[in-house]
Design an enzyme around this catalytic site. Structure first.
Site, PDB file in Angstrom:
ATOM      1  N   GLU A   8      -4.001  -3.404  -0.069  1.00 58.67           N
ATOM      2  CA  GLU A   8      -2.785  -2.622   0.199  1.00 58.67           C
ATOM      3  C   GLU A   8      -1.681  -3.625   0.523  1.00 58.67           C
ATOM      4  O   GLU A   8      -1.255  -3.761   1.664  1.00 58.67           O
ATOM      5  CB  GLU A   8      -2.950  -1.621   1.346  1.00 58.67           C
ATOM      6  N   HIS A  10       2.041  -5.093  -0.667  1.00 62.52           N
ATOM      7  CA  HIS A  10       3.187  -4.527  -1.373  1.00 62.52           C
ATOM      8  C   HIS A  10       4.162  -5.579  -1.875  1.00 62.52           C
ATOM      9  O   HIS A  10       4.313  -6.653  -1.285  1.00 62.52           O
ATOM     10  CB  HIS A  10       3.908  -3.549  -0.453  1.00 62.52           C
ATOM     11  N   HIS A 169      -1.261   6.361  -1.132  1.00 64.26           N
ATOM     12  CA  HIS A 169      -0.490   5.668  -0.099  1.00 64.26           C
ATOM     13  C   HIS A 169       0.406   6.661   0.620  1.00 64.26           C
ATOM     14  O   HIS A 169       0.881   7.637   0.037  1.00 64.26           O
ATOM     15  CB  HIS A 169       0.343   4.550  -0.719  1.00 64.26           C
ATOM     16  N   ASP A 293      -1.935  -4.905   4.522  1.00 64.40           N
ATOM     17  CA  ASP A 293      -0.682  -4.143   4.475  1.00 64.40           C
ATOM     18  C   ASP A 293       0.528  -5.078   4.567  1.00 64.40           C
ATOM     19  O   ASP A 293       1.520  -4.784   5.203  1.00 64.40           O
ATOM     20  CB  ASP A 293      -0.615  -3.078   5.560  1.00 64.40           C
TER      21      ASP A 293
END
Length: 331
Positions: A8, A10, A169, A293
């Site tokens: 996860e 980004h 998400h 994240d």
């Protein structure tokens, strides 16, 4: 632990940055913090340096939220998804193919176009699935199409045929559904609202009958599954007590069955050992995946916690690397 895989994680693109006004996020989350996040979303060199320092071999990248899901013009959303997948491939994956893979961006404003774009991204760019930022706006900013609703099943049919996972998400709740957050805007997003919105969305999918029609579908939830490992047993108990009531969906099996057979969860943004152990006890260690994240969270924070947390070394290897290798068919 060395050799970890994270998923996860980004990124952004110039196209994405040109569409969104980030001032609201900066106000809620802090301007200095968000300025650093925005910089890191575009930077691959800093990302790889952080990976190297923290024993991370591979990152599976995805476009930062809200992505294509909040574009109101369907044609614009479809073109945006196509160009985003091209740019993520060009700017990140193609430059560092041993360090990066990616989830596809898809525009569910047109489920058929989303299915076609997912297939193109998987077959032409080697993407490993899709990441979808919650509901899709249809018509205006206060309407939502959720992923369990009938128009989207055309997309799910293609996902099942391709046999790739979809990462669900979080996204902030609809503007009309934020009354409980009035006066506390910092709760709307990742601190609290994300979990409630996404957990409920996942439950809708479980109750819809989707996994009965397509039993090979695999969904991934971040943040230790948004609280579901703790709350699903009560949900299942109450649904059984209310079994003669209305609005129970079309599922043939229990929510715990779908959670255990159709879902994986990641540690993204939730670095808490007791929560991890509870999650393992509910879903099993083979369905838990390490993630950070980034850049909303620090790879160092995630890795320092995970590398020292009190689990067996066999479980650490599975969560940190082995489960991801198996799920995505990586070598």
């Amino acid at each position: 632990m060395k050799g970890k895989i994270v998923l996860e994680e980004h990124v952004s693109t110039e196209l994405n940055n040109s569409l969104w006004d980030a001032s609201g996020e900066a106000t809620r989350n802090g301007r200095v913090y968000m300025a650093d996040v925005e910089r890191r979303l575009l930077d691959s060199d800093q990302r790889i340096a952080d990976m190297d320092r923290n024993g991370i071999d591979l990152a599976i990248l995805s476009l930062t939220s809200p992505g294509a899901q909040s574009l109101l013009d369907p044609r614009q959303a479809i073109a945006f998804a196509q160009r985003t997948n091209e740019q993520v491939t060009e700017q990140f994956v193609a430059r560092h193919p041993q360090r990066f893979k990616a989830f596809a961006t898809v525009a569910l404003q047109s489920p058929r176009a989303a299915a076609d774009e997912l297939e193109r991204a998987v077959k032409d760019y080697g993407m490993v699935g899709a990441l979808i930022n919650g509901y899709t706006n249809i018509g205006n900013a206060d309407t939502a199409q959720y992923l369990d609703e009938p128009p989207v099943w055309e997309f799910w049919e293609r996902v099942a045929a391709l046999n790739v996972p979809v990462y669900l998400h979080p996204r902030e709740p609809l503007p009309s559904q934020r009354r409980i957050y009035e006066g506390y805007p910092s709760l709307v997003g990742s601190a609290w609202g994300f979990a409630h919105e996404t957990a409920t969305h996942a439950i809708r999918l479980m109750l819809s009958g989707l996994f009965d029609r397509y039993p090979n579908l695999t969904l991934i939830l971040g943040h230790l599954a948004e609280g579901l490992p703790l709350m699903l047993p009560r949900l299942e108990h109450r649904l059984h007590m209310q079994r003669e009531g209305e609005g129970l969906g079309n599922a043939k099996k229990t929510v715990s069955h779908y959670f255990s057979n159709n879902f994986y969860l990641t540690t993204a943004g939730h670095f808490h050992t007791k929560g991890l152990l509870d999650s393992i006890s509910e879903i099993g260690v083979d369905r838990v995946l390490f993630s950070a994240d980034y850049p909303y969270e620090s790879m160092a924070t995630a890795s320092n916690w995970f590398d020292e947390t009190l689990i067996s070394e066999n479980d650490r290897e599975k969560i940190g690397r082995g489960n991801a290798l198996r799920l995505f068919g990586l070598k």
